[in-house]
Design an enzyme around this catalytic site. Sequence first.
Site, PDB file in Angstrom:
ATOM      1  N   GLN A  81      -7.017   5.558   5.916  1.00 42.09           N
ATOM      2  CA  GLN A  81      -5.784   6.188   6.419  1.00 42.09           C
ATOM      3  C   GLN A  81      -6.089   7.061   7.637  1.00 42.09           C
ATOM      4  O   GLN A  81      -5.296   7.130   8.574  1.00 42.09           O
ATOM      5  CB  GLN A  81      -5.145   7.033   5.325  1.00 42.09           C
ATOM      6  CG  GLN A  81      -4.445   6.212   4.259  1.00 42.09           C
ATOM      7  CD  GLN A  81      -3.740   7.096   3.249  1.00 42.09           C
ATOM      8  OE1 GLN A  81      -4.264   8.134   2.857  1.00 42.09           O
ATOM      9  NE2 GLN A  81      -2.572   6.683   2.806  1.00 42.09           N
ATOM     10  N   ASP A  89       2.982   2.778  -2.182  1.00 45.48           N
ATOM     11  CA  ASP A  89       3.004   3.669  -3.351  1.00 45.48           C
ATOM     12  C   ASP A  89       1.709   4.479  -3.421  1.00 45.48           C
ATOM     13  O   ASP A  89       1.732   5.697  -3.575  1.00 45.48           O
ATOM     14  CB  ASP A  89       3.158   2.845  -4.639  1.00 45.48           C
ATOM     15  CG  ASP A  89       4.306   1.860  -4.537  1.00 45.48           C
ATOM     16  OD1 ASP A  89       5.456   2.297  -4.531  1.00 45.48           O
ATOM     17  OD2 ASP A  89       4.038   0.641  -4.437  1.00 45.48           O
ATOM     18  N   TYR A 111       0.799  -1.240   0.000  1.00 45.69           N
ATOM     19  CA  TYR A 111       0.000   0.000   0.000  1.00 45.69           C
ATOM     20  C   TYR A 111       0.821   1.274   0.000  1.00 45.69           C
ATOM     21  O   TYR A 111       0.273   2.376   0.005  1.00 45.69           O
ATOM     22  CB  TYR A 111      -0.916   0.016   1.240  1.00 45.69           C
ATOM     23  CG  TYR A 111      -1.848  -1.148   1.274  1.00 45.69           C
ATOM     24  CD1 TYR A 111      -2.993  -1.159   0.477  1.00 45.69           C
ATOM     25  CD2 TYR A 111      -1.586  -2.271   2.054  1.00 45.69           C
ATOM     26  CE1 TYR A 111      -3.850  -2.240   0.470  1.00 45.69           C
ATOM     27  CE2 TYR A 111      -2.430  -3.361   2.055  1.00 45.69           C
ATOM     28  CZ  TYR A 111      -3.563  -3.343   1.265  1.00 45.69           C
ATOM     29  OH  TYR A 111      -4.405  -4.425   1.252  1.00 45.69           O
ATOM     30  N   ARG A 128       5.642  -0.409   9.218  1.00 44.22           N
ATOM     31  CA  ARG A 128       6.471  -1.012   8.161  1.00 44.22           C
ATOM     32  C   ARG A 128       6.606  -0.054   6.990  1.00 44.22           C
ATOM     33  O   ARG A 128       5.971   1.013   6.975  1.00 44.22           O
ATOM     34  CB  ARG A 128       5.833  -2.324   7.719  1.00 44.22           C
ATOM     35  CG  ARG A 128       4.612  -2.130   6.839  1.00 44.22           C
ATOM     36  CD  ARG A 128       3.975  -3.462   6.437  1.00 44.22           C
ATOM     37  NE  ARG A 128       3.149  -3.295   5.244  1.00 44.22           N
ATOM     38  CZ  ARG A 128       2.278  -4.180   4.807  1.00 44.22           C
ATOM     39  NH1 ARG A 128       2.088  -5.307   5.468  1.00 44.22           N
ATOM     40  NH2 ARG A 128       1.582  -3.959   3.699  1.00 44.22           N
ATOM     41  N   GLY A 129       7.383  -0.466   5.973  1.00 40.04           N
ATOM     42  CA  GLY A 129       7.405   0.231   4.688  1.00 40.04           C
ATOM     43  C   GLY A 129       7.878   1.667   4.780  1.00 40.04           C
ATOM     44  O   GLY A 129       8.962   1.950   5.282  1.00 40.04           O
ATOM     45  N   GLU A 130       7.030   2.586   4.315  1.00 39.78           N
ATOM     46  CA  GLU A 130       7.406   3.997   4.282  1.00 39.78           C
ATOM     47  C   GLU A 130       6.328   4.873   4.914  1.00 39.78           C
ATOM     48  O   GLU A 130       6.595   5.681   5.797  1.00 39.78           O
ATOM     49  CB  GLU A 130       7.633   4.403   2.817  1.00 39.78           C
ATOM     50  CG  GLU A 130       7.809   5.887   2.613  1.00 39.78           C
ATOM     51  CD  GLU A 130       8.450   6.256   1.284  1.00 39.78           C
ATOM     52  OE1 GLU A 130       9.154   5.429   0.689  1.00 39.78           O
ATOM     53  OE2 GLU A 130       8.249   7.409   0.865  1.00 39.78           O
ATOM     54  N   SER A 157       3.401   4.150   6.750  1.00 40.50           N
ATOM     55  CA  SER A 157       2.989   3.948   8.150  1.00 40.50           C
ATOM     56  C   SER A 157       4.145   4.313   9.082  1.00 40.50           C
ATOM     57  O   SER A 157       3.928   4.753  10.219  1.00 40.50           O
ATOM     58  CB  SER A 157       2.537   2.502   8.389  1.00 40.50           C
ATOM     59  OG  SER A 157       3.541   1.581   8.021  1.00 40.50           O
ATOM     60  N   TYR A 216       5.363  -6.954   7.853  1.00 42.75           N
ATOM     61  CA  TYR A 216       5.400  -8.038   6.872  1.00 42.75           C
ATOM     62  C   TYR A 216       5.483  -9.343   7.665  1.00 42.75           C
ATOM     63  O   TYR A 216       5.571  -9.329   8.891  1.00 42.75           O
ATOM     64  CB  TYR A 216       6.624  -7.889   5.963  1.00 42.75           C
ATOM     65  CG  TYR A 216       6.698  -6.523   5.307  1.00 42.75           C
ATOM     66  CD1 TYR A 216       5.746  -6.157   4.354  1.00 42.75           C
ATOM     67  CD2 TYR A 216       7.678  -5.599   5.657  1.00 42.75           C
ATOM     68  CE1 TYR A 216       5.786  -4.901   3.767  1.00 42.75           C
ATOM     69  CE2 TYR A 216       7.730  -4.346   5.069  1.00 42.75           C
ATOM     70  CZ  TYR A 216       6.771  -3.993   4.131  1.00 42.75           C
ATOM     71  OH  TYR A 216       6.801  -2.750   3.566  1.00 42.75           O
TER      72      TYR A 216
HETATM   73  O1  TRH Z   1       2.144  -1.351   2.447  1.00 46.15           O
HETATM   74  P1  TRH Z   1       3.579  -1.086   2.670  1.00 46.15           P
HETATM   75  O2  TRH Z   1       4.393  -2.237   2.994  1.00 46.15           O
HETATM   76  O3  TRH Z   1       4.184  -0.366   1.419  1.00 46.15           O
HETATM   77  C1  TRH Z   1       5.486  -0.618   0.934  1.00 46.15           C
HETATM   78  C2  TRH Z   1       6.435   0.484   1.253  1.00 46.15           C
HETATM   79  O4  TRH Z   1       5.974   1.748   0.917  1.00 46.15           O
HETATM   80  C3  TRH Z   1       7.740   0.237   0.538  1.00 46.15           C
HETATM   81  O5  TRH Z   1       8.630   1.314   0.756  1.00 46.15           O
HETATM   82  C4  TRH Z   1       7.490   0.071  -0.928  1.00 46.15           C
HETATM   83  O6  TRH Z   1       8.659  -0.148  -1.580  1.00 46.15           O
HETATM   84  C5  TRH Z   1       6.548  -1.077  -1.121  1.00 46.15           C
HETATM   85  O7  TRH Z   1       5.329  -0.812  -0.446  1.00 46.15           O
HETATM   86  C6  TRH Z   1       6.244  -1.313  -2.572  1.00 46.15           C
HETATM   87  O8  TRH Z   1       3.723  -0.069   3.895  1.00 46.15           O
HETATM   88  P2  TRH Z   1       3.437   1.485   4.032  1.00 46.15           P
HETATM   89  O9  TRH Z   1       4.392   2.262   3.196  1.00 46.15           O
HETATM   90  O10 TRH Z   1       3.421   1.746   5.447  1.00 46.15           O
HETATM   91  O11 TRH Z   1       1.987   1.720   3.452  1.00 46.15           O
HETATM   92  C7  TRH Z   1       0.847   1.317   4.119  1.00 46.15           C
HETATM   93  C8  TRH Z   1      -0.289   2.278   3.876  1.00 46.15           C
HETATM   94  O12 TRH Z   1      -1.500   1.694   4.298  1.00 46.15           O
HETATM   95  C9  TRH Z   1      -0.147   3.583   4.647  1.00 46.15           C
HETATM   96  O13 TRH Z   1      -0.641   4.650   3.860  1.00 46.15           O
HETATM   97  C10 TRH Z   1      -1.068   3.383   5.846  1.00 46.15           C
HETATM   98  C11 TRH Z   1      -2.157   2.576   5.205  1.00 46.15           C
HETATM   99  N1  TRH Z   1      -3.003   1.771   6.082  1.00 46.15           N
HETATM  100  C12 TRH Z   1      -4.345   2.032   6.095  1.00 46.15           C
HETATM  101  O14 TRH Z   1      -4.810   2.969   5.422  1.00 46.15           O
HETATM  102  N2  TRH Z   1      -5.160   1.248   6.869  1.00 46.15           N
HETATM  103  C13 TRH Z   1      -4.689   0.239   7.636  1.00 46.15           C
HETATM  104  O15 TRH Z   1      -5.476  -0.446   8.320  1.00 46.15           O
HETATM  105  C14 TRH Z   1      -3.271   0.010   7.649  1.00 46.15           C
HETATM  106  C15 TRH Z   1      -2.708  -1.076   8.500  1.00 46.15           C
HETATM  107  C16 TRH Z   1      -2.457   0.781   6.836  1.00 46.15           C
END
Ligand code: TRH
Length: 384
Positions: free
Chosen positions: A257, A19, A17, A273-275, A277, A195
Amino acid sequence: MSVKASWDIFCVVVDNYGDIGVTWRLARQLVVEHGQQVRLWIDDLQTFARLQPSASATASQQWHEGVEIRHWSPQWPDVEPADVVIEAFACRLPDEYIAAMAASKRRILWLNLEYLSAEDWVVGCHALPSMQSDGLQKYFFFPGFEEGTGGLIREGDLIARREAFQNDLSLREAFLQSFDLNVQPGTTLLSLFAYENPAIASWLDALAAQAQPSQLLVPEGRVLEDVARWLELEQLRAGDRYQRGSLDIAVLPFMTQHQYDMLLWCCDFNAVRGEESFIRAQWAGRPLVWHIYPQEEDAHWDKLNAFFELYLRGLTPEASDALRGFWRAWNSGEGSGEAWLTMLEHEAQLLAHAEHWTRKQVANGDLAGKLVFFYADWLGATPA
Ligand code: TRH
């Protein structure tokens, strides 16, 4: 100085999620706070609809919160390029679109929005132009934690909203009750978004064995399998509740979000995790652990170490070692229970430090504001 302009943001959902999470949040902020006109091109609307449940997963064009959402399909429509074009995370723009940019009489700013990194080369590379074969220039825009980078995404009123929420226990109670949760006073609240991670089991063992009661909140996602395994269950789904020793585990639905922000604000500790969150947990002003997105050849360890360089400044050596130890255990999958207990010895210091870090990051400005400023500056500096 803010110039009203049209923006095209291009997003390829690689996986997960992050990107779409970043581009959707940025698009909204450019509209709401800066009065810009924004089109967001997304190749995978289904993932978008998970973050924005009112969205259609099939419509070629739709509007949400003032942002025009376009499905980026292989059949590229004949559209006029915007004034500012952002390719997120080095996704490749359609050839026809690049040709239209090159042919345009207007001055068009082309930016590549990069992934977040705390590495020290980021400051030197931020906002550098690169000449493309068609004569266009592309600028590399790096989010970051230091002055001289593009900053982090942060809505103008975010910290005030967060503080109002954290200062009013009834708001926290109402939020938790919306998931049928009544948390007893004195319970430590923790959220878990990660993850697949073998470190989870030993951490859950430690939480279950602690004298202090804990409530763990787990939105649906990839880590649920590890939690289910620890509970010796086949699977878990939203609404499930389990108690083991001092630990109560509640599985929550994947939320918007906005709701997810509130979840982070509620908790005493957040695993993210990721970027995206990861950044949102920093704005929550609470201690956290980061499950960094694993990269080939372990490149993510350099990124993690670079973040330590910045984040650990100002902590005592003991607290710094304890935090580093827990984050490393979390990301290597080993010894997280023991490292957790060591880290708890510095709980008060880590809480104060988390708030201090938030203030420091706020002082760096924010990504949307810096983008808008960069465009105005570029217009002023570029001959008509
Ligand atoms: O989902 P991610 O693991 O995304 C990753 C990273 O961005 C990584 O850098 C990238 O290379 C890869 O994708 C392709 O983790 P991230 O970045 O935290 O994104 C999660 C999004 O989901 C964030 O905007 C928060 C949102 N979210 C919700 O909206 N509701 C929820 O219940 C949860 C748990 C998260």
